[in-house]
Design an enzyme around this catalytic site. Sequence first.
Site, mmCIF file in Angstrom:
data_model
loop_
_atom_site.group_PDB
_atom_site.id
_atom_site.type_symbol
_atom_site.label_atom_id
_atom_site.label_comp_id
_atom_site.label_asym_id
_atom_site.label_seq_id
_atom_site.Cartn_x
_atom_site.Cartn_y
_atom_site.Cartn_z
ATOM 1 N N PRO A 48 0.780 -1.229 0.000
ATOM 2 C CA PRO A 48 0.000 0.000 0.000
ATOM 3 C C PRO A 48 0.821 1.294 0.000
ATOM 4 C CG PRO A 48 0.148 -0.892 2.185
ATOM 5 C CD PRO A 48 0.849 -1.858 1.310
ATOM 6 N N ASP A 92 2.293 0.884 -11.733
ATOM 7 C CA ASP A 92 1.098 1.712 -11.591
ATOM 8 C C ASP A 92 1.486 3.036 -10.961
ATOM 9 O OD1 ASP A 92 -0.309 -0.408 -12.443
ATOM 10 O OD2 ASP A 92 -1.344 -0.830 -10.543
ATOM 11 N N LYS A 150 -3.287 4.918 -15.971
ATOM 12 C CA LYS A 150 -4.255 5.447 -16.924
ATOM 13 C C LYS A 150 -3.866 6.874 -17.316
ATOM 14 C CE LYS A 150 -9.289 5.533 -17.237
ATOM 15 N NZ LYS A 150 -9.755 6.902 -17.106
ATOM 16 N N THR A 175 -2.495 -6.249 0.631
ATOM 17 C CA THR A 175 -3.593 -5.485 0.041
ATOM 18 C C THR A 175 -4.049 -4.362 0.973
ATOM 19 O OG1 THR A 175 -5.677 -5.713 -1.123
ATOM 20 C CG2 THR A 175 -5.433 -6.993 0.897
ATOM 21 N N MET A 214 -11.970 1.794 -3.692
ATOM 22 C CA MET A 214 -12.386 2.772 -4.704
ATOM 23 C C MET A 214 -13.746 3.376 -4.373
ATOM 24 S SD MET A 214 -11.107 0.748 -8.097
ATOM 25 C CE MET A 214 -11.372 -0.932 -7.538
ATOM 26 N N GLY A 261 -3.307 5.281 3.378
ATOM 27 C CA GLY A 261 -2.923 4.335 4.418
ATOM 28 C C GLY A 261 -1.454 3.943 4.358
HETATM 29 N N1 SAH Z 1 -4.622 -3.942 -5.816
HETATM 30 C C1 SAH Z 1 -4.826 -2.929 -4.797
HETATM 31 C C2 SAH Z 1 -6.159 -2.228 -4.966
HETATM 32 C C3 SAH Z 1 -6.295 -1.444 -6.217
HETATM 33 S S1 SAH Z 1 -7.822 -0.598 -6.319
HETATM 34 C C4 SAH Z 1 -4.713 -3.565 -3.418
HETATM 35 O O1 SAH Z 1 -4.639 -4.797 -3.309
HETATM 36 O O2 SAH Z 1 -4.653 -2.824 -2.445
HETATM 37 C C5 SAH Z 1 -7.357 0.979 -5.686
HETATM 38 C C6 SAH Z 1 -8.045 1.213 -4.346
HETATM 39 O O3 SAH Z 1 -7.315 0.581 -3.313
HETATM 40 C C7 SAH Z 1 -8.066 2.659 -3.923
HETATM 41 O O4 SAH Z 1 -9.161 3.344 -4.518
HETATM 42 C C8 SAH Z 1 -8.245 2.541 -2.438
HETATM 43 O O5 SAH Z 1 -9.566 2.230 -2.096
HETATM 44 C C9 SAH Z 1 -7.385 1.325 -2.128
HETATM 45 N N2 SAH Z 1 -6.031 1.701 -1.720
HETATM 46 C C10 SAH Z 1 -4.880 1.358 -2.307
HETATM 47 N N3 SAH Z 1 -3.809 1.852 -1.633
HETATM 48 C C11 SAH Z 1 -4.301 2.522 -0.589
HETATM 49 C C12 SAH Z 1 -3.727 3.263 0.479
HETATM 50 N N4 SAH Z 1 -2.397 3.400 0.616
HETATM 51 N N5 SAH Z 1 -4.557 3.826 1.382
HETATM 52 C C13 SAH Z 1 -5.882 3.691 1.272
HETATM 53 N N6 SAH Z 1 -6.496 3.016 0.292
HETATM 54 C C14 SAH Z 1 -5.711 2.430 -0.635
#
Ligand code: SAH
Length: 465
Positions: A225, A248, A270, A332, A384, A413
Site C-alpha cells: 500500500p 502503476d 491510466k 492489500t 475505490m 494508508g
Molecule cells: N490492488 C490494490 C487495490 C487497487 S484498487 C490492493 O490490493 O490494495 C485501488 C483502491 O485501493 C483505492 O481506490 C483505495 O480504495 C485502495 N487503496 C490502495 N492503496 C491505498 C492506500 N495506501 N490507502 C488507502 N487506500 C488504498
Amino acid sequence: MRLFPLFADLRGRRVLVVGGGAVAERKIKSLLASGALVTVGTPEVTATLEQLQAQNRIQRLNGHFHPDWLADIWLVVAATDDRELNRRIAELADTQRLFINVVDDPELSSFQVPSIVDRSPLTIAISSAGSAPVLARRVRERIETLFDHTLGSLATLAARYRPAIRQARPELRPRREFYDWLLDGPVAAALRSQQPEQAARLLEQALDQPQAAVSGKVLLVGAGPGDPGLLALKALRALNEADVILHDRLVDTAILELARRDAEQIPVGKIPGEDHNATQARIHALMLEHAQQGQLVVRLKGGDAFVFGRGGEELEFLRAHQIPYEVVPGITAALACAAYAGIPLTHRDHAQSVRLITAHCREDTMIEDWPALAQPHQTLAFYMGVSQLDRVAAQLMDHGRSGDTPFAIIENGTRPSQRVLHGVLKDMGQLAREHQIKAPALLLIGEVTALGPTLEWFGAGIPAR
Ligand code: SAH
C-alpha cells in the site's frame, strides 16, 4: 585492507577453546559444524558442553589454563572473561605461531571470525576488522534478505555439473554467461519453486544447446500500500533483478527507489482521457515487447495484484502468448490500512468475516448483494469508494444496517500522510466531505472499526511513551 580474508579447512584439525561459558559454547558449535576437532579447556562448562563431552564430540581439559594445552593445536580461541588470562594465552600462542581469536578483543586477536551468511556450500563472510561488529551484523542482515535459501541448492547443483559445464563451455566467456544464466534464469526459479528435478533437467537441456536461449519473463509483483517496509522479500529481490519495471501510478516512489539503478522504469497508469481497456492494452503490449526481447519484466502493482488489480487479466494475456511468469503477492489495502489504523478486521466479539468489495464495477456485472452486505457482525472493506459514500450508506441502511454502525475511512494508508476518519454510517458522506477525503482511501464498515481510536498506533494518534 587490515585483515586478510581466508576460509580455513579445519576438518580433522584440533582447535583449543579456553573457557566454557555461553560464548565458548557458540564458538564451539560453529567449529564443530565445520568439522574441527575441539578441545575445551576450563574448570566449568555449560550443560550443553557437558552433553557434547558425554557424547564424545568434544574433548575436555579440566582446570585452569596450562601452556601445555597449546601442544598439537592448529588454532586457539580464548573465551574467558579474564582479560589478563586472555592476554597471557594470546602471548603464548603468538610465540608458538598459533593463530588466536580472543572473543570480542580485536587487539589481542591474530584472527577474527566474520559474520556469515550461510548458503552452504556458498558462504559469505563479512568483517569490519573488529572496528564495528554491529555494522557488520547489519550488513549481514541486508545480505540475508538479498539471497534466498535456494542459493545453497543452486551452488550444490553448479558443483555437481561443474565438469560437464566446463566441457560444454570450454571458453571462459560463454562459461561465465552460462553461470549468469544459471543464477538469473529458469534453473534458479525452478529451485525457488521447490522443483529440484526440473532444475537439473533444465540445466542439462541448456548444456546440450550450443547457446542457452535468452528467455524473457514477467514477474507480477504486489508493491503493497505504500510503506516500503511492507514489501515481501521476494518483491525486493525482483526489483533488484528487473531489467524493466512497469508500474502503476499508485506505487510509491520510495519503493521504486529500491529498484536496480539501471532498470528502466515505465509508469503505465491510466492517461487522462484514455479508457480502461486502452490502458490495459498498452500494458499488455509493453509486457510482451520487453519479455520477447529476453528481458526480466517486473509488473509492479499497488497492494496485491489479484485484489482489484486486473492481475488475472494480465496473466491470461501472458499465458496466451506463452510468456513465462511468476506472481509475488503484496499486502492489500484492506489488510494494511486496517493494521495501520489499529482496526482488527475480525474479532471474536464483533466480526466473524471480512468482505473485500469494490465500489466500482463493470456495469454489466453489477451484482452487489445489499441484503447480505447489510448483515451485522461482519466487516466490509470497500475499495475505490470515495465517490460512492452516500450510495453505500443509503443502500446499507435501506437494507437494515443500523445508521449507528461505525465506519472508518483510511486515506493514504501506511504513508506519512495517512489520515483516519471515524464516524457512524448515517453521517458518513457528510463527514467525508467536511474533511475533504480524497483517493486513495479505503472504507471499512462494521463494529470492529470502533476499536480504532483506542488501538491506533501509527501517525498523529500515537500515545506518548
Ligand atoms: N490492488 C490494490 C487495490 C487497487 S484498487 C490492493 O490490493 O490494495 C485501488 C483502491 O485501493 C483505492 O481506490 C483505495 O480504495 C485502495 N487503496 C490502495 N492503496 C491505498 C492506500 N495506501 N490507502 C488507502 N487506500 C488504498
